[in-house]
Design a protein around this motif. Structure first.
Motif, short mmCIF file in Angstrom:
data_model
loop_
_atom_site.label_atom_id
_atom_site.label_comp_id
_atom_site.label_asym_id
_atom_site.label_seq_id
_atom_site.Cartn_x
_atom_site.Cartn_y
_atom_site.Cartn_z
N VAL A 43 0.88 -1.17 0.00
CA VAL A 43 0.00 0.00 0.00
C VAL A 43 0.91 1.21 0.00
CG1 VAL A 43 -1.78 1.29 1.23
CG2 VAL A 43 -1.81 -1.22 1.26
N ASP A 44 0.74 2.09 -1.01
CA ASP A 44 1.63 3.24 -1.12
C ASP A 44 1.15 4.37 -0.20
OD1 ASP A 44 -0.31 4.84 -2.50
OD2 ASP A 44 0.36 4.10 -4.42
N PRO A 45 1.95 5.43 -0.05
CA PRO A 45 1.58 6.53 0.84
C PRO A 45 0.27 7.23 0.48
CG PRO A 45 3.92 6.62 0.39
CD PRO A 45 3.34 5.57 -0.52
N LYS A 46 -0.17 7.12 -0.78
CA LYS A 46 -1.45 7.70 -1.18
C LYS A 46 -2.63 6.80 -0.85
CE LYS A 46 0.26 10.65 -4.84
NZ LYS A 46 0.10 11.06 -6.23
N GLY A 47 -2.35 5.61 -0.30
CA GLY A 47 -3.41 4.68 0.06
C GLY A 47 -3.81 3.72 -1.04
N THR B 31 0.81 -10.01 -13.86
CA THR B 31 -0.33 -9.11 -13.83
C THR B 31 -0.28 -8.30 -12.55
OG1 THR B 31 -1.63 -10.71 -15.09
CG2 THR B 31 -2.86 -8.99 -13.95
N ALA B 32 -0.76 -7.06 -12.60
CA ALA B 32 -0.87 -6.22 -11.41
C ALA B 32 -2.32 -5.78 -11.26
CB ALA B 32 0.03 -5.01 -11.51
N ALA B 33 -2.75 -5.60 -10.02
CA ALA B 33 -4.08 -5.07 -9.73
C ALA B 33 -3.91 -3.93 -8.73
CB ALA B 33 -4.98 -6.15 -9.17
N GLN B 34 -4.70 -2.87 -8.92
CA GLN B 34 -4.63 -1.72 -8.03
C GLN B 34 -6.03 -1.38 -7.52
OE1 GLN B 34 -1.47 1.30 -9.34
NE2 GLN B 34 -2.46 0.68 -11.24
N SER B 35 -6.08 -0.86 -6.29
CA SER B 35 -7.35 -0.46 -5.70
C SER B 35 -7.12 0.68 -4.73
CB SER B 35 -7.98 -1.64 -4.97
OG SER B 35 -9.17 -1.22 -4.31
N THR B 36 -8.02 1.63 -4.73
CA THR B 36 -7.99 2.67 -3.70
C THR B 36 -9.07 2.42 -2.65
OG1 THR B 36 -9.38 4.07 -5.10
CG2 THR B 36 -7.00 4.45 -5.18
N LYS C 52 6.99 8.68 -2.46
CA LYS C 52 6.22 9.50 -3.41
C LYS C 52 5.21 8.66 -4.19
CE LYS C 52 9.93 12.82 -3.89
NZ LYS C 52 10.87 13.47 -4.81
N SER C 53 5.01 7.43 -3.78
CA SER C 53 4.06 6.49 -4.40
C SER C 53 4.49 6.02 -5.78
CB SER C 53 2.64 7.06 -4.44
OG SER C 53 2.17 7.27 -3.13
N GLN C 54 5.77 6.22 -6.15
CA GLN C 54 6.29 5.65 -7.38
C GLN C 54 6.63 4.19 -7.10
OE1 GLN C 54 9.42 8.53 -7.49
NE2 GLN C 54 8.55 9.53 -9.30
N LEU C 55 6.31 3.32 -8.03
CA LEU C 55 6.43 1.88 -7.80
C LEU C 55 7.19 1.25 -8.97
CD1 LEU C 55 3.76 -0.41 -6.45
CD2 LEU C 55 4.54 -0.90 -8.75
N VAL C 56 7.96 0.21 -8.66
CA VAL C 56 8.64 -0.57 -9.69
C VAL C 56 8.37 -2.04 -9.43
CG1 VAL C 56 10.87 -1.21 -10.69
CG2 VAL C 56 10.45 1.16 -10.01
N ALA D 121 3.38 8.08 -9.85
CA ALA D 121 2.57 8.36 -8.65
C ALA D 121 1.08 8.43 -8.95
CB ALA D 121 3.05 9.66 -8.00
N SER D 122 0.71 8.66 -10.22
CA SER D 122 -0.71 8.71 -10.58
C SER D 122 -1.33 7.32 -10.72
CB SER D 122 -0.91 9.49 -11.87
OG SER D 122 -0.47 8.73 -12.98
N GLY D 123 -0.49 6.28 -10.78
CA GLY D 123 -0.99 4.92 -10.91
C GLY D 123 -0.87 4.33 -12.29
N SER D 124 -0.23 5.04 -13.23
CA SER D 124 -0.09 4.55 -14.60
C SER D 124 1.22 3.78 -14.77
CB SER D 124 -0.10 5.72 -15.58
OG SER D 124 -1.33 6.39 -15.53
N PHE D 125 1.11 2.57 -15.33
CA PHE D 125 2.28 1.76 -15.62
C PHE D 125 2.86 2.15 -16.97
CE2 PHE D 125 0.28 -1.09 -12.54
CZ PHE D 125 1.37 -1.45 -11.78
#
Length: 156
Positions: free
Chosen positions: A37-41, A54-59, A85-89, A111-115
């Protein structure tokens, strides 16, 4: 064939002083999964299965948006790292079992959630394993792996 495991997402939160939970099965045939869970939740789960990564995301914890990152044989991973900063790799190794061409690959999520697009991080080699991943607050990632008993690192 019976699945080895599954990628199941659940959220837990307070409800009138008691924990409440809900679960959603995202991948009934997952062979390995990672979650954060990133700092933005934003919750992110990634898994490998016979189809790839595969990746899945949820707020919200109850509605999940999935993204296919790679359709290939996954030999190691996926691994996941996120910064403040909610950047993910995400990183993994792909190729042929039993030797042949194997490659360390990675994909970044802003950080916006776009791969972005998955990229080769290593040269094609006969052996890639034991991946380790970190991402700094500047968004630069470090991926390390073993190749034929040698340790390599690369900025992803």
């Amino acid at each position: 064939m019976r699945p080895i495991t599954s990628a199941t997402a659940g959220s837990v939160g307070p409800r009138r002083g008691r924990p409440s939970s809900a679960t959603t099965t995202l991948a009934p045939n997952a062979l390995g999964q990672v979650a954060t869970v990133d700092p933005k939740g934003r919750a992110t789960i990634a898994w490998s299965d016979a189809e790839g990564v595969t990746a899945a995301q949820s707020t919200s914890g109850s509605s999940w948006a999935t993204t296919n990152l790679e359709r290939a044989t996954i030999l190691d991973g996926p691994l996941l790292a996120v910064n403040s900063k909610s950047q993910l790799v995400l990183a993994w190794a792909t190729g042929r079992l039993g030797g042949g061409s194997q490659t360390a690959r990675a994909v970044a999520r802003d950080a916006s959630g776009s791969f972005g697009d998955a990229v080769d991080v290593s040269a094609t080699t006969e052996f890639v394993s034991d991946l380790a991943l970190a991402v700094g607050n500047g968004g630069k990632a470090l991926l390390a792996w073993t190749s034929a008993c040698l340790l390599y690192t690369s900025d992803a």
